[in-house]
Design a protein around this motif. Structure first.
Motif, PDB file in Angstrom:
ATOM      1  N   ALA A  60       0.805  -1.176   0.058  1.00 35.56           N
ATOM      2  CA  ALA A  60      -0.143  -0.019   0.075  1.00 35.56           C
ATOM      3  C   ALA A  60       0.821   1.403  -0.123  1.00 35.56           C
ATOM      4  CB  ALA A  60      -0.924  -0.182   1.185  1.00 35.56           C
ATOM      5  N   GLU A  61       1.658   1.071   0.832  1.00 38.06           N
ATOM      6  CA  GLU A  61       2.798   2.332   0.729  1.00 38.06           C
ATOM      7  C   GLU A  61       3.454   2.484  -0.550  1.00 38.06           C
ATOM      8  OE1 GLU A  61       6.180   4.056   3.887  1.00 38.06           O
ATOM      9  OE2 GLU A  61       6.230   1.770   3.415  1.00 38.06           O
ATOM     10  N   ASN A  62       4.213   1.478  -1.172  1.00 40.76           N
ATOM     11  CA  ASN A  62       4.526   1.482  -2.474  1.00 40.76           C
ATOM     12  C   ASN A  62       3.704   1.934  -3.578  1.00 40.76           C
ATOM     13  OD1 ASN A  62       6.744   0.259  -1.321  1.00 40.76           O
ATOM     14  ND2 ASN A  62       6.370  -1.947  -1.798  1.00 40.76           N
ATOM     15  N   ASN A  63       2.369   1.708  -3.456  1.00 40.69           N
ATOM     16  CA  ASN A  63       1.289   1.985  -4.499  1.00 40.69           C
ATOM     17  C   ASN A  63       1.306   3.670  -4.496  1.00 40.69           C
ATOM     18  OD1 ASN A  63       1.021  -0.468  -5.668  1.00 40.69           O
ATOM     19  ND2 ASN A  63      -0.480  -1.145  -4.283  1.00 40.69           N
ATOM     20  N   THR A  64       1.206   3.929  -3.138  1.00 41.76           N
ATOM     21  CA  THR A  64       1.096   5.567  -2.696  1.00 41.76           C
ATOM     22  C   THR A  64       2.534   6.127  -3.459  1.00 41.76           C
ATOM     23  OG1 THR A  64      -0.032   5.387  -0.902  1.00 41.76           O
ATOM     24  CG2 THR A  64       1.272   7.379  -1.192  1.00 41.76           C
ATOM     25  N   GLN A 141      -5.482   8.168  -2.818  1.00 38.01           N
ATOM     26  CA  GLN A 141      -4.521   7.259  -2.962  1.00 38.01           C
ATOM     27  C   GLN A 141      -3.193   7.336  -1.561  1.00 38.01           C
ATOM     28  OE1 GLN A 141      -3.610   5.248  -5.696  1.00 38.01           O
ATOM     29  NE2 GLN A 141      -5.452   6.039  -6.820  1.00 38.01           N
ATOM     30  N   CYS A 142      -3.419   7.926  -0.766  1.00 37.21           N
ATOM     31  CA  CYS A 142      -2.446   8.015   0.362  1.00 37.21           C
ATOM     32  C   CYS A 142      -2.898   6.747   1.257  1.00 37.21           C
ATOM     33  CB  CYS A 142      -2.953   9.113   1.200  1.00 37.21           C
ATOM     34  SG  CYS A 142      -2.632  10.728   0.557  1.00 37.21           S
ATOM     35  N   PHE A 143      -1.705   5.877   1.510  1.00 37.59           N
ATOM     36  CA  PHE A 143      -1.685   4.530   2.201  1.00 37.59           C
ATOM     37  C   PHE A 143      -2.006   4.697   3.502  1.00 37.59           C
ATOM     38  CE2 PHE A 143       2.292   5.815   3.698  1.00 37.59           C
ATOM     39  CZ  PHE A 143       2.668   4.857   4.701  1.00 37.59           C
ATOM     40  N   ALA A 144      -1.953   5.555   4.469  1.00 37.26           N
ATOM     41  CA  ALA A 144      -2.240   5.731   5.781  1.00 37.26           C
ATOM     42  C   ALA A 144      -3.394   6.732   6.096  1.00 37.26           C
ATOM     43  CB  ALA A 144      -0.958   5.730   6.437  1.00 37.26           C
ATOM     44  N   THR A 145      -2.879   8.018   6.042  1.00 35.61           N
ATOM     45  CA  THR A 145      -3.792   9.123   6.469  1.00 35.61           C
ATOM     46  C   THR A 145      -3.980   9.927   5.377  1.00 35.61           C
ATOM     47  OG1 THR A 145      -3.059   9.051   8.760  1.00 35.61           O
ATOM     48  CG2 THR A 145      -4.213  10.817   8.000  1.00 35.61           C
ATOM     49  N   ARG A 146      -5.349  10.353   4.789  1.00 38.91           N
ATOM     50  CA  ARG A 146      -5.610  11.084   3.805  1.00 38.91           C
ATOM     51  C   ARG A 146      -5.356  12.398   3.997  1.00 38.91           C
ATOM     52  NH1 ARG A 146      -9.999   7.609   2.896  1.00 38.91           N
ATOM     53  NH2 ARG A 146     -11.432   9.320   3.748  1.00 38.91           N
ATOM     54  N   GLN A 147      -5.632  12.955   5.080  1.00 38.97           N
ATOM     55  CA  GLN A 147      -5.450  14.534   5.546  1.00 38.97           C
ATOM     56  C   GLN A 147      -4.695  14.750   7.028  1.00 38.97           C
ATOM     57  OE1 GLN A 147      -9.414  16.189   5.799  1.00 38.97           O
ATOM     58  NE2 GLN A 147      -8.584  18.393   5.725  1.00 38.97           N
ATOM     59  N   ALA A 213      17.582  20.080  -7.537  1.00 41.99           N
ATOM     60  CA  ALA A 213      17.192  19.392  -6.351  1.00 41.99           C
ATOM     61  C   ALA A 213      16.116  18.427  -6.525  1.00 41.99           C
ATOM     62  CB  ALA A 213      16.603  20.650  -5.145  1.00 41.99           C
ATOM     63  N   PHE A 214      16.105  17.229  -6.110  1.00 35.95           N
ATOM     64  CA  PHE A 214      15.173  16.208  -6.433  1.00 35.95           C
ATOM     65  C   PHE A 214      14.648  15.561  -4.841  1.00 35.95           C
ATOM     66  CE2 PHE A 214      17.556  16.071 -10.333  1.00 35.95           C
ATOM     67  CZ  PHE A 214      16.511  15.177 -11.198  1.00 35.95           C
ATOM     68  N   PHE A 215      13.449  15.247  -4.979  1.00 39.92           N
ATOM     69  CA  PHE A 215      12.687  14.827  -3.772  1.00 39.92           C
ATOM     70  C   PHE A 215      12.456  13.401  -3.793  1.00 39.92           C
ATOM     71  CE2 PHE A 215       9.980  18.921  -4.207  1.00 39.92           C
ATOM     72  CZ  PHE A 215      11.037  19.766  -3.610  1.00 39.92           C
ATOM     73  N   ILE A 216      12.552  12.839  -2.515  1.00 39.73           N
ATOM     74  CA  ILE A 216      12.897  11.408  -2.239  1.00 39.73           C
ATOM     75  C   ILE A 216      11.751  11.158  -0.882  1.00 39.73           C
ATOM     76  CG2 ILE A 216      14.978  10.811  -3.177  1.00 39.73           C
ATOM     77  CD1 ILE A 216      16.186  10.629  -0.555  1.00 39.73           C
ATOM     78  N   ASP A 217      11.379  10.135  -0.851  1.00 35.93           N
ATOM     79  CA  ASP A 217      10.744   9.581   0.366  1.00 35.93           C
ATOM     80  C   ASP A 217       9.449  10.526   0.710  1.00 35.93           C
ATOM     81  OD1 ASP A 217      12.385   7.531   0.770  1.00 35.93           O
ATOM     82  OD2 ASP A 217      13.621   8.338   2.372  1.00 35.93           O
ATOM     83  N   PHE A 218       8.738  10.511  -0.137  1.00 34.63           N
ATOM     84  CA  PHE A 218       7.466  11.255  -0.206  1.00 34.63           C
ATOM     85  C   PHE A 218       6.119  10.527  -0.104  1.00 34.63           C
ATOM     86  CE2 PHE A 218       9.062  11.252  -4.564  1.00 34.63           C
ATOM     87  CZ  PHE A 218       8.323  10.518  -5.294  1.00 34.63           C
ATOM     88  N   GLN A 219       6.706   9.262   0.489  1.00 36.76           N
ATOM     89  CA  GLN A 219       5.305   8.127   0.496  1.00 36.76           C
ATOM     90  C   GLN A 219       4.103   8.561   1.698  1.00 36.76           C
ATOM     91  OE1 GLN A 219       8.573   7.549   0.842  1.00 36.76           O
ATOM     92  NE2 GLN A 219       9.055   5.391  -0.210  1.00 36.76           N
ATOM     93  N   GLY A 220       4.622   9.511   2.484  1.00 37.68           N
ATOM     94  CA  GLY A 220       3.692  10.028   3.634  1.00 37.68           C
ATOM     95  C   GLY A 220       2.936  11.360   3.197  1.00 37.68           C
ATOM     96  N   ALA A 221       3.033  11.439   1.755  1.00 36.41           N
ATOM     97  CA  ALA A 221       2.144  12.911   1.568  1.00 36.41           C
ATOM     98  C   ALA A 221       0.781  12.692   1.873  1.00 36.41           C
ATOM     99  CB  ALA A 221       2.522  13.078  -0.096  1.00 36.41           C
ATOM    100  N   MET A 222       0.136  13.817   2.150  1.00 37.29           N
ATOM    101  CA  MET A 222      -1.310  13.753   2.290  1.00 37.29           C
ATOM    102  C   MET A 222      -1.900  15.351   2.002  1.00 37.29           C
ATOM    103  SD  MET A 222      -1.299  13.676   6.544  1.00 37.29           S
ATOM    104  CE  MET A 222      -0.036  12.359   6.537  1.00 37.29           C
ATOM    105  N   GLN A 223      -3.240  15.253   2.030  1.00 33.59           N
ATOM    106  CA  GLN A 223      -3.678  16.458   2.248  1.00 33.59           C
ATOM    107  C   GLN A 223      -3.480  17.434   3.588  1.00 33.59           C
ATOM    108  OE1 GLN A 223      -8.232  16.685   1.773  1.00 33.59           O
ATOM    109  NE2 GLN A 223      -7.906  18.923   0.967  1.00 33.59           N
ATOM    110  N   GLY A 224      -2.959  18.717   3.396  1.00 35.33           N
ATOM    111  CA  GLY A 224      -2.722  19.567   4.766  1.00 35.33           C
ATOM    112  C   GLY A 224      -2.309  20.833   4.357  1.00 35.33           C
ATOM    113  N   PRO A 225      -1.939  21.339   5.517  1.00 33.07           N
ATOM    114  CA  PRO A 225      -1.207  22.949   5.101  1.00 33.07           C
ATOM    115  C   PRO A 225      -0.002  22.925   4.685  1.00 33.07           C
ATOM    116  CG  PRO A 225      -1.125  22.061   7.742  1.00 33.07           C
ATOM    117  CD  PRO A 225      -1.888  21.202   6.875  1.00 33.07           C
TER     118      PRO A 225
END
Length: 494
Positions: A60-64, A141-147, A213-225
């Motif tokens: 699920a995290e991978n799919n995100t 599509q967020c694997f854990a928390t959507r917001q 500048a490249f981004f990595i480890d953004f699996q935890g992305a969600m809706q937020g401020p």
């Protein structure tokens, strides 16, 4: 299934992905360092090609990650390309961005114009991620928390309370603090706008590659401020960016946001929200350091507490009205006091402290080394209960100094738990010896060949004692001359 078998299967899967993508076999596979996640990273090389192989059992995290990678690349946001994905979606091959993160660049070069430019590039990309890709993001599509809502904010505050504040022995009105935290979480949860939030946007997750500048480890992305991500980068504890940089970089982000023609955002309210999320991020980080460092006894995280408290003290000094909750403000002032910062800073070498520590590794084939000091005491730890890297061809001709062996011991064996117990036992004596003026302590780690497990453990113990007590520590590897360092060597370690 044993960890080693699992690792062998993982490497085999990643080698197959490498061959399928590049049309050649991987000639070398190296296990890379990881931080707090369960993901495993490998660098694969062959015929001038290189790639990063990742294994994560959490599909699920991978799919995100795959979803956001595709979304970000669609909008020309710099993230590594995913080359190949295994059928079970637990392993994937992606672009190799090298080894230099923004944090590495800052630590190596300092506060240079080039480093500042890299920070501006990262924030410009972040604005694009949040406001352009964010408009199109499907948060289901967020694997854990959507917001990042009121409940998630309260979770961060409780993380800080239980894993840091409550471990410091300070008295406070718990009922009042809980009431204030609930009020704070409600207030922050209502802050608008809510866009795409990276969640862990810090300089170690920004790689510098080909001048970008490249981004990595953004699996935890969600809706937020969006302000939360800016606060995460600019107030990263170990970075200790000066105030002038923080202001300049925040202005740069706002300029980038304006170029994207973001509507319905008033700068004064945006800046106010930013300060509120700076405080939340500072508290969340202290909770993480408390959990990893104080409860799990990991020296790296303990060493980060001092800088984090310094950042908190600076924030409180510059913002006398924040937080607007009396009990919380009082607690934070005491937690970030000079005395508390001193507790977590590296202690000065006492003028009258005489203690010196000798740490060694040895091979049980040669017997237990004798302590040559006058009192003849000390510790001897037997590492032979830890799975031996020397049994496997990939590690046979390496030592406990080598990164691949370090990664194997840290993530495929019980060595971390073993060392936690050793740290605790040794600390009892060091504390007592320092108070009584003792001059010597010997610590020995033994394994079968004195090349892998004992060498690693000895080096880790020396680092732990040096960082915690600031006392002289010397390390000797007694079997070094017999290490098996090349295939031609006749000696083998069993």
């Amino acid at each position: 299934m044993t960890p080693v078998k699992s690792s062998a299967q993982t490497i085999s899967t990643l080698e197959k992905l490498f061959e399928d993508h590049f049309g050649i076999e991987a000639e070398k596979v190296d296990l890379l360092p990881v931080s707090g996640s369960d993901r495993r990273y490998f660098r694969l090389n062959g015929a001038g090609h290189t790639a990063i192989g990742t294994y994560n059992a959490n599909t699920a995290e991978n799919n995100t990650y795959f979803y956001f990678t595709e979304l970000f690349r669609k909008h020309e946001i710099n993230v590594p390309e995913v080359f190949k994905i295994s059928k079970d979606r637990k392993a994937y091959l992606q672009q190799d961005l090298g080894t230099t993160s923004l944090f590495d660049k800052l630590m190596k070069d300092g506060l240079t114009d080039e480093v500042r430019k890299s920070y501006h590039q990262a924030l410009e990309q972040l604005a694009k991620l949040q406001w352009v890709a964010g408009r199109e993001a499907d948060f289901y599509q967020c694997f854990a928390t959507r917001q990042f809502d009121e409940k998630a904010i309260m979770g961060d505050l409780l993380y800080f309370k239980y894993y840091f504040a409550d471990l410091q022995g300070l008295h406070y009105d718990k009922a009042t603090l809980m009431s204030e935290m609930e009020q704070m979480s409600r207030e922050l949860g209502r802050i608008q706008p809510q866009m795409l939030m990276y969640r862990d946007f810090q300089s170690r997750n920004v790689m510098l590659h080909d001048g970008k500048a490249f981004f990595i480890d953004f699996q935890g992305a969600m809706q937020g401020p969006p302000q939360y991500d800016i606060a995460s980068l600019l107030w990263q504890a170990k970075a200790q960016l000066p105030d002038a940089w923080k202001e300049d970089l925040l202005n740069g982000y706002i300029a980038s946001m304006n170029k994207l023609h973001v509507s319905r955002v008033e700068e004064i309210h945006f800046r106010k929200g930013y300060l509120q999320f700076v405080l939340l991020r500072l508290l969340q980080v202290l909770g993480a350091y408390g959990f990893r460092g104080l409860l799990q006894n990991k020296p790296h995280f303990v060493s980060s507490i001092g800088p984090a408290l310094k950042s908190l003290a600076n924030f409180l000094a510059d913002n006398p009205q924040a937080p607007a909750y009396p009990e919380m403000r009082s607690l934070l002032e005491r937690l970030s006091s000079p005395a508390m910062q001193s507790r977590y800073s590296k202690p000065p070498r006492g003028e009258n402290a005489k203690l010196e520590v000798q740490v060694c590794s040895f091979s049980y084939k040669n017997g237990i080394p004798k302590d040559k000091s006058s009192h003849g005491g000390g510790f001897v730890f037997d590492c032979r209960g830890i799975l031996n890297p020397g049994r496997f061809a990939a590690y046979k001709h390496n030592t406990g100094h080598d990164e691949n062996v370090r990664q194997f011991l840290e993530h495929e064996t019980n060595m971390p738990q073993f060392l936690q117990h050793a740290y605790g036992l040794v600390s009892y004596n060091v504390d007592d010896y320092l108070s009584r003026g003792f001059e010597h302590l010997s610590i020995a780690f033994g394994c079968t060949g004195g090349q892998h497990r004992s060498v690693y453990a000895a080096e880790q113990m020396a680092s732990y004692l040096s960082n915690k007590y600031n006392i002289p520590v010397t390390v000797t590897h007694l079997n070094e001359k017999k290490w098996v360092l090349s295939p031609e060597t006749n000696t083998t370690e069993q």
